[in-house]
Write a protein that holds these residues in place. Sequence first.
Motif, mmCIF file in Angstrom:
data_model
loop_
_atom_site.group_PDB
_atom_site.id
_atom_site.type_symbol
_atom_site.label_atom_id
_atom_site.label_comp_id
_atom_site.label_asym_id
_atom_site.label_seq_id
_atom_site.Cartn_x
_atom_site.Cartn_y
_atom_site.Cartn_z
ATOM 1 N N ASN A 191 0.991 -1.510 0.108
ATOM 2 C CA ASN A 191 -0.244 0.497 0.335
ATOM 3 C C ASN A 191 1.242 1.460 0.249
ATOM 4 O O ASN A 191 -0.148 2.054 -0.446
ATOM 5 C CB ASN A 191 -0.843 0.194 1.123
ATOM 6 N N SER A 192 2.245 1.336 0.421
ATOM 7 C CA SER A 192 3.377 2.507 -0.197
ATOM 8 C C SER A 192 2.868 2.568 -1.425
ATOM 9 O O SER A 192 3.717 3.909 -1.381
ATOM 10 C CB SER A 192 4.577 2.415 1.447
ATOM 11 N N LYS A 193 3.212 2.215 -1.977
ATOM 12 C CA LYS A 193 3.900 2.100 -3.160
ATOM 13 C C LYS A 193 2.419 2.380 -4.380
ATOM 14 O O LYS A 193 2.090 2.335 -5.167
ATOM 15 C CB LYS A 193 4.516 1.172 -3.829
ATOM 16 N N TYR A 194 1.580 1.316 -3.813
ATOM 17 C CA TYR A 194 0.084 0.836 -4.574
ATOM 18 C C TYR A 194 -0.960 1.385 -4.525
ATOM 19 O O TYR A 194 -0.860 1.074 -2.573
ATOM 20 C CB TYR A 194 0.055 -0.461 -5.273
ATOM 21 N N LYS A 195 -1.893 1.534 -5.155
ATOM 22 C CA LYS A 195 -3.546 1.723 -4.729
ATOM 23 C C LYS A 195 -4.782 1.817 -4.988
ATOM 24 O O LYS A 195 -4.233 1.350 -6.487
ATOM 25 C CB LYS A 195 -3.050 3.847 -4.480
ATOM 26 N N VAL A 202 -1.868 10.925 -5.960
ATOM 27 C CA VAL A 202 -0.739 11.342 -7.686
ATOM 28 C C VAL A 202 0.051 9.949 -7.406
ATOM 29 O O VAL A 202 0.837 10.118 -8.512
ATOM 30 C CB VAL A 202 -0.837 12.194 -8.389
ATOM 31 N N HIS A 203 0.776 9.894 -6.149
ATOM 32 C CA HIS A 203 2.273 9.048 -5.741
ATOM 33 C C HIS A 203 2.455 7.850 -5.873
ATOM 34 O O HIS A 203 3.162 7.346 -5.883
ATOM 35 C CB HIS A 203 2.655 10.158 -4.699
ATOM 36 N N ARG A 204 0.845 7.020 -5.494
ATOM 37 C CA ARG A 204 1.561 5.837 -5.752
ATOM 38 C C ARG A 204 0.370 5.233 -7.280
ATOM 39 O O ARG A 204 -0.821 6.010 -8.128
ATOM 40 C CB ARG A 204 0.484 5.252 -4.703
ATOM 41 N N LYS A 205 0.861 4.086 -8.118
ATOM 42 C CA LYS A 205 0.450 3.089 -8.929
ATOM 43 C C LYS A 205 -1.415 2.992 -8.303
ATOM 44 O O LYS A 205 -1.417 2.484 -7.854
ATOM 45 C CB LYS A 205 1.177 2.926 -9.973
ATOM 46 N N ASN A 206 -2.310 2.673 -9.551
ATOM 47 C CA ASN A 206 -3.562 1.483 -9.328
ATOM 48 C C ASN A 206 -2.999 0.257 -9.770
ATOM 49 O O ASN A 206 -2.075 -0.042 -11.224
ATOM 50 C CB ASN A 206 -4.525 2.801 -10.034
#
Length: 250
Positions: A191-195, A202-206
Motif C-alpha cells: 500500500n505504500s507504492k500501490y493504491k 497521484v504519488h502511488r500507482k493503481n
Amino acid sequence: MAKYADGNVIRHDLREQKQSLIGAVVCSIIGIAGFFIFNTDIVDCFSSVALALFGIIATMIFPAAALVLWIYWFDCFCYLKRLRRHGYKIPGNKKRVSGGLAGLTMEADTTADGNPIKERTGMEIRNRGSMVLSGICLIAVIIVLISAVRMYVQYHLYLGAGPMNFLLVIHALILLGWGGYSFYFGRQSDNSKYKDDVELDVHRKNRKNIVEGILIILFLSAISVFIIYDLYNMADYISYEARLMAERKG
C-alpha cells in the motif's frame, strides 16, 4: 478528460449495481428456461425456423448476456465495497455528483455512539485482495510443477530427449507465467507504492482490482489447461508409437 487522467472519476453507483443484477437474473432465468424447453418434447410445437431462432437466442445470446452482466454486477459490487472501505458514502446516481470522487461525501470517522470506525484500508501495510490473487497464482505454480514432474515420471522411458525436453520447456514457460503474476500481485499489495482506484493519490500507482485479477487468472487457467491437455495427448501419442516400434523390433 482531465477528470479521467488523474483517476478522479466515479466508475459505478447503486443504480448500475441494481440494474446489472436485475438484467443478470432475468437473462439467467431465460437462458435456463430456454435450455430445458429446447431439450423437451415441447419443441415439436414450433416450426423449424422458429425453433432455430429460439435455440440461438435462448441457448447462446441470453447465457452470454447473463455472463457479461454477472461480471459487471460483481465489478460494481467490489467497486462500491472499496468506496465504502475508504470512507465514501455510496452514490445512488454518479451523474448527480459533481467533481467525481472528490465530490463524494465522506463518512464520519466515528459511529453514531462515538466509537471510532475501523482503520481505513489505505493505512494497512498489505492489500488483502492482492495477496489472495498472489496466493492463487502460487498454487497454480505448484500445480504446473506437479504436472511437469508427473509427465517426466510417466513418459521419460518412452520419449527421446528432444520430445521430453520440449514438453518440459513448455511447462516451464507456463510456470514462469504464473510465477510472474504471483510476484506482480504480491508486489502491488504494498500500500505504500500501490493504491485502489478509489484513492486520490497521484504519488502511488493503481493496482489491479480483484475483478481484473480474477479475469486474468481465469484466462491464464483456460490457456494452461488447454496447453497441458494437448501436451499430454502429444506425449501419449509419441509414447504409443515408441512402444509399437519397440514391440515390432522385439
